[in-house]
Motif scaffolding. Structure first.
Motif, PDB file in Angstrom:
ATOM      1  N   ILE A  90      -1.253  -1.254   8.676  1.00  0.00           N
ATOM      2  CA  ILE A  90       0.165  -0.841   8.787  1.00  0.00           C
ATOM      3  C   ILE A  90      -0.240   0.647   8.245  1.00  0.00           C
ATOM      4  CG2 ILE A  90       0.318  -2.434   6.414  1.00  0.00           C
ATOM      5  CD1 ILE A  90       2.769  -3.632   8.058  1.00  0.00           C
ATOM      6  N   SER A  91      -0.989   0.505   6.938  1.00  0.00           N
ATOM      7  CA  SER A  91      -0.919   1.513   6.170  1.00  0.00           C
ATOM      8  C   SER A  91      -0.537   2.706   7.591  1.00  0.00           C
ATOM      9  CB  SER A  91      -1.439   1.908   5.617  1.00  0.00           C
ATOM     10  OG  SER A  91      -2.811   2.130   6.425  1.00  0.00           O
ATOM     11  N   GLU A  92      -0.989   3.074   8.201  1.00  0.00           N
ATOM     12  CA  GLU A  92      -1.015   3.885   9.318  1.00  0.00           C
ATOM     13  C   GLU A  92       0.821   3.716   9.724  1.00  0.00           C
ATOM     14  OE1 GLU A  92      -2.858   6.617  10.795  1.00  0.00           O
ATOM     15  OE2 GLU A  92      -3.744   5.431   8.798  1.00  0.00           O
ATOM     16  N   VAL A  93       1.383   2.785  10.019  1.00  0.00           N
ATOM     17  CA  VAL A  93       2.665   2.759  10.641  1.00  0.00           C
ATOM     18  C   VAL A  93       3.693   3.004   9.579  1.00  0.00           C
ATOM     19  CG1 VAL A  93       5.012   1.045  10.780  1.00  0.00           C
ATOM     20  CG2 VAL A  93       2.637   0.712  11.622  1.00  0.00           C
ATOM     21  N   VAL A  94       3.488   2.886   7.660  1.00  0.00           N
ATOM     22  CA  VAL A  94       3.949   3.741   6.874  1.00  0.00           C
ATOM     23  C   VAL A  94       3.884   5.465   7.321  1.00  0.00           C
ATOM     24  CG1 VAL A  94       4.088   4.477   4.522  1.00  0.00           C
ATOM     25  CG2 VAL A  94       3.771   1.501   5.460  1.00  0.00           C
ATOM     26  N   ASN A  95       2.671   5.959   7.183  1.00  0.00           N
ATOM     27  CA  ASN A  95       2.361   7.598   7.575  1.00  0.00           C
ATOM     28  C   ASN A  95       3.101   7.916   8.489  1.00  0.00           C
ATOM     29  OD1 ASN A  95       0.361   7.071   5.212  1.00  0.00           O
ATOM     30  ND2 ASN A  95      -1.525   7.130   6.880  1.00  0.00           N
ATOM     31  N   TRP A  96       3.018   6.997   9.492  1.00  0.00           N
ATOM     32  CA  TRP A  96       3.047   7.826  11.290  1.00  0.00           C
ATOM     33  C   TRP A  96       5.302   7.774  10.803  1.00  0.00           C
ATOM     34  CZ3 TRP A  96       1.325   3.337  14.521  1.00  0.00           C
ATOM     35  CH2 TRP A  96      -0.185   3.363  14.584  1.00  0.00           C
ATOM     36  N   SER A  97       5.933   6.636  10.286  1.00  0.00           N
ATOM     37  CA  SER A  97       7.552   6.387   9.661  1.00  0.00           C
ATOM     38  C   SER A  97       7.984   7.706   8.651  1.00  0.00           C
ATOM     39  CB  SER A  97       7.624   4.853   8.947  1.00  0.00           C
ATOM     40  OG  SER A  97       7.779   4.255   9.846  1.00  0.00           O
ATOM     41  N   PHE A 132       8.270   2.141   0.765  1.00  0.00           N
ATOM     42  CA  PHE A 132       7.426   2.659   1.190  1.00  0.00           C
ATOM     43  C   PHE A 132       8.316   3.674   1.942  1.00  0.00           C
ATOM     44  CE2 PHE A 132       4.695  -0.355  -0.654  1.00  0.00           C
ATOM     45  CZ  PHE A 132       3.485   0.859  -2.074  1.00  0.00           C
ATOM     46  N   GLY A 133       9.281   4.009   2.600  1.00  0.00           N
ATOM     47  CA  GLY A 133       9.448   5.172   3.501  1.00  0.00           C
ATOM     48  C   GLY A 133      10.264   4.365   5.264  1.00  0.00           C
ATOM     49  N   VAL A 134      10.059   3.071   5.335  1.00  0.00           N
ATOM     50  CA  VAL A 134       9.462   3.253   6.835  1.00  0.00           C
ATOM     51  C   VAL A 134      11.185   3.054   7.382  1.00  0.00           C
ATOM     52  CG1 VAL A 134       9.247   0.866   8.217  1.00  0.00           C
ATOM     53  CG2 VAL A 134       7.599   1.513   6.960  1.00  0.00           C
ATOM     54  N   PRO A 135      11.779   3.221   7.979  1.00  0.00           N
ATOM     55  CA  PRO A 135      13.371   3.408   8.059  1.00  0.00           C
ATOM     56  C   PRO A 135      13.263   1.991   9.418  1.00  0.00           C
ATOM     57  CG  PRO A 135      12.136   4.398  10.207  1.00  0.00           C
ATOM     58  CD  PRO A 135      10.522   4.133   9.573  1.00  0.00           C
ATOM     59  N   PRO A 136      15.294   1.350   9.154  1.00  0.00           N
ATOM     60  CA  PRO A 136      15.615   0.722   9.409  1.00  0.00           C
ATOM     61  C   PRO A 136      15.037   0.270  11.203  1.00  0.00           C
ATOM     62  CG  PRO A 136      17.052   1.720   8.448  1.00  0.00           C
ATOM     63  CD  PRO A 136      15.899   2.632   8.216  1.00  0.00           C
ATOM     64  N   GLN A 137      15.132   0.932  12.005  1.00  0.00           N
ATOM     65  CA  GLN A 137      14.800   0.911  13.189  1.00  0.00           C
ATOM     66  C   GLN A 137      13.353   0.165  13.465  1.00  0.00           C
ATOM     67  OE1 GLN A 137      15.952   4.023  11.785  1.00  0.00           O
ATOM     68  NE2 GLN A 137      16.614   4.986  13.222  1.00  0.00           N
ATOM     69  N   VAL A 138      12.213   1.409  12.871  1.00  0.00           N
ATOM     70  CA  VAL A 138      10.900   0.551  12.425  1.00  0.00           C
ATOM     71  C   VAL A 138      10.886  -0.853  12.266  1.00  0.00           C
ATOM     72  CG1 VAL A 138       8.262   0.813  11.534  1.00  0.00           C
ATOM     73  CG2 VAL A 138       9.807   2.724  12.605  1.00  0.00           C
ATOM     74  N   SER A 180       0.683  -5.738  -1.105  1.00  0.00           N
ATOM     75  CA  SER A 180       0.396  -5.276  -2.600  1.00  0.00           C
ATOM     76  C   SER A 180      -1.043  -3.753  -2.825  1.00  0.00           C
ATOM     77  CB  SER A 180      -0.355  -6.415  -3.612  1.00  0.00           C
ATOM     78  OG  SER A 180      -1.458  -6.663  -2.818  1.00  0.00           O
ATOM     79  N   THR A 181      -1.824  -3.951  -1.636  1.00  0.00           N
ATOM     80  CA  THR A 181      -2.501  -2.845  -1.550  1.00  0.00           C
ATOM     81  C   THR A 181      -1.857  -1.347  -1.307  1.00  0.00           C
ATOM     82  OG1 THR A 181      -3.848  -3.239   0.211  1.00  0.00           O
ATOM     83  CG2 THR A 181      -4.221  -4.242  -1.227  1.00  0.00           C
ATOM     84  N   LEU A 182      -1.049  -1.053  -0.484  1.00  0.00           N
ATOM     85  CA  LEU A 182      -0.697  -0.293  -0.217  1.00  0.00           C
ATOM     86  C   LEU A 182       0.028   0.825  -1.377  1.00  0.00           C
ATOM     87  CD1 LEU A 182       2.054  -1.084   2.360  1.00  0.00           C
ATOM     88  CD2 LEU A 182       0.036   0.364   3.022  1.00  0.00           C
ATOM     89  N   ALA A 183       0.308   0.151  -2.715  1.00  0.00           N
ATOM     90  CA  ALA A 183       0.410   1.301  -3.955  1.00  0.00           C
ATOM     91  C   ALA A 183      -0.707   1.878  -3.904  1.00  0.00           C
ATOM     92  CB  ALA A 183       1.017  -0.415  -5.272  1.00  0.00           C
ATOM     93  N   GLN A 184      -2.279   0.674  -4.076  1.00  0.00           N
ATOM     94  CA  GLN A 184      -3.212   1.737  -4.859  1.00  0.00           C
ATOM     95  C   GLN A 184      -4.118   2.543  -3.617  1.00  0.00           C
ATOM     96  OE1 GLN A 184      -2.627  -1.831  -4.969  1.00  0.00           O
ATOM     97  NE2 GLN A 184      -2.433  -1.222  -7.112  1.00  0.00           N
ATOM     98  N   GLY A 239      -3.113  -2.135   3.334  1.00  0.00           N
ATOM     99  CA  GLY A 239      -1.857  -3.483   3.390  1.00  0.00           C
ATOM    100  C   GLY A 239      -2.597  -4.242   4.245  1.00  0.00           C
ATOM    101  N   MET A 240      -3.587  -4.429   4.486  1.00  0.00           N
ATOM    102  CA  MET A 240      -3.928  -5.155   5.816  1.00  0.00           C
ATOM    103  C   MET A 240      -4.562  -6.646   4.731  1.00  0.00           C
ATOM    104  SD  MET A 240      -3.127  -4.249   8.245  1.00  0.00           S
ATOM    105  CE  MET A 240      -3.829  -5.809   9.271  1.00  0.00           C
ATOM    106  N   ALA A 241      -4.362  -7.972   5.040  1.00  0.00           N
ATOM    107  CA  ALA A 241      -4.948  -8.597   4.650  1.00  0.00           C
ATOM    108  C   ALA A 241      -7.316  -9.094   5.333  1.00  0.00           C
ATOM    109  CB  ALA A 241      -3.955 -10.127   3.949  1.00  0.00           C
ATOM    110  N   ASP A 242      -7.480  -9.757   4.534  1.00  0.00           N
ATOM    111  CA  ASP A 242      -8.572 -10.490   5.775  1.00  0.00           C
ATOM    112  C   ASP A 242      -8.007 -11.524   6.156  1.00  0.00           C
ATOM    113  OD1 ASP A 242     -10.760 -11.231   6.459  1.00  0.00           O
ATOM    114  OD2 ASP A 242     -11.639 -12.051   4.482  1.00  0.00           O
TER     115      ASP A 242
END
Length: 257
Positions: free
Chosen positions: A35-42, A74-80, A119-123, A127-130
């Motif tokens: 999901i970190s990629e979703v943040v980057n794409w956004s 983290f900057g993900v817009p409403p449409q996403v 919570s891992t996105l800040a570090q 952003g993924m759990a096991d």
């Protein structure tokens, strides 16, 4: 074997080999997009482009109610955010159908909504759990492949109805968080699907009533995370029950007992 039979043998073998290769490609594990990629794409382009990339990745995410506010921060817009919520509910719809009809996606861990740990996105995490054995999340209380915070039991049929606006008002009135969560747990939420256009749905899935952008806005307005999580949990439970009953009624007709 005749010459005609011999001439057809290579093409038949080639066709069979092609089929096997295609089957193997279908069954081979599909990489999960963090999901970190979703943040980057956004952040790197328009929302429509990010949504297109999410669709191409074919990854969905099992998001709690509080996750949408975090993603918005983290900057993900409403449409996403709305697309992520709708995609999650679309998968829940499919899994509910399998659950109700005795079917299954089997041991395909990457086929199910993926658990996250934002919570891992800040570090600079992904952003993924096991995911563990996601496909083994099987109980009588929910369809296969959904995390243990999801339930298919929304509560008593006769419980009083509660709206998202009423929940937000309780928070504004200073009601303790635990009491607001208890109100949600002991009530029924009726606006779990969008009925503004009527119930004559012609698309593949029903539109979600509680959108990702709405959850993010509630977060921005000061609604606490446990309340947002309770709203998502309750809405999902209502959604699952609705579809379970719908699928169990397939083929029975209007004259069935």
């Amino acid at each position: 074997m005749s010459a005609r039979q011999l001439s057809g043998f290579p093409s038949t073998a080639a066709l069979f080999a092609t089929f096997l290769l295609g089957a193997c490609s279908i069954l081979s594990p599909r990489p999960v997009t963090p999901i970190s990629e979703v943040v980057n794409w956004s952040k790197s382009g328009p929302a429509e482009q990010a949504i297109s990339r999410i669709r191409s990745s074919r990854t969905t995410y099992a998001l709690r109610g509080s996750d949408f506010g975090k993603l918005a921060d983290f900057g993900v817009p409403p449409q996403v955010l709305d697309h992520l919520q709708q995609s999650f509910y679309n998968d829940v719809d499919l899994l509910t159908r399998y659950w109700a009809l005795g079917e299954s996606l089997g041991g395909c861990t990457w086929c199910y909504p993926q658990p996250v740990d934002l919570s891992t996105l800040a570090q600079d995490g992904n952003g993924m759990a096991d995911p563990g054995n996601t496909f083994r999340y099987i109980t009588l209380s929910r369809p296969q492949g959904l995390p243990d915070w999801v339930t298919a039991v929304p509560g008593r049929i006769g419980a009083r109805a509660i709206t998202v606006d009423q929940v937000a008002q309780m928070v504004r009135d200073g009601k303790p968080v635990g009491d607001v969560v208890a109100e949600i747990d002991n009530s029924r939420v009726h606006d779990y699907i969008d009925t503004s256009g009527g119930l004559s749905n012609i698309s593949t899935h029903f539109t979600v009533g509680l959108t990702g952008s709405e959850l993010a806005q509630l977060h921005a307005n000061g609604v606490p995370e446990p309340v947002l999580d309770a709203l998502q949990r309750k809405t999902l439970a209502e959604f699952i029950e609705f579809h379970r009953m719908r699928y169990q009624s397939w083929g029975k007709g209007s004259f069935s007992p």
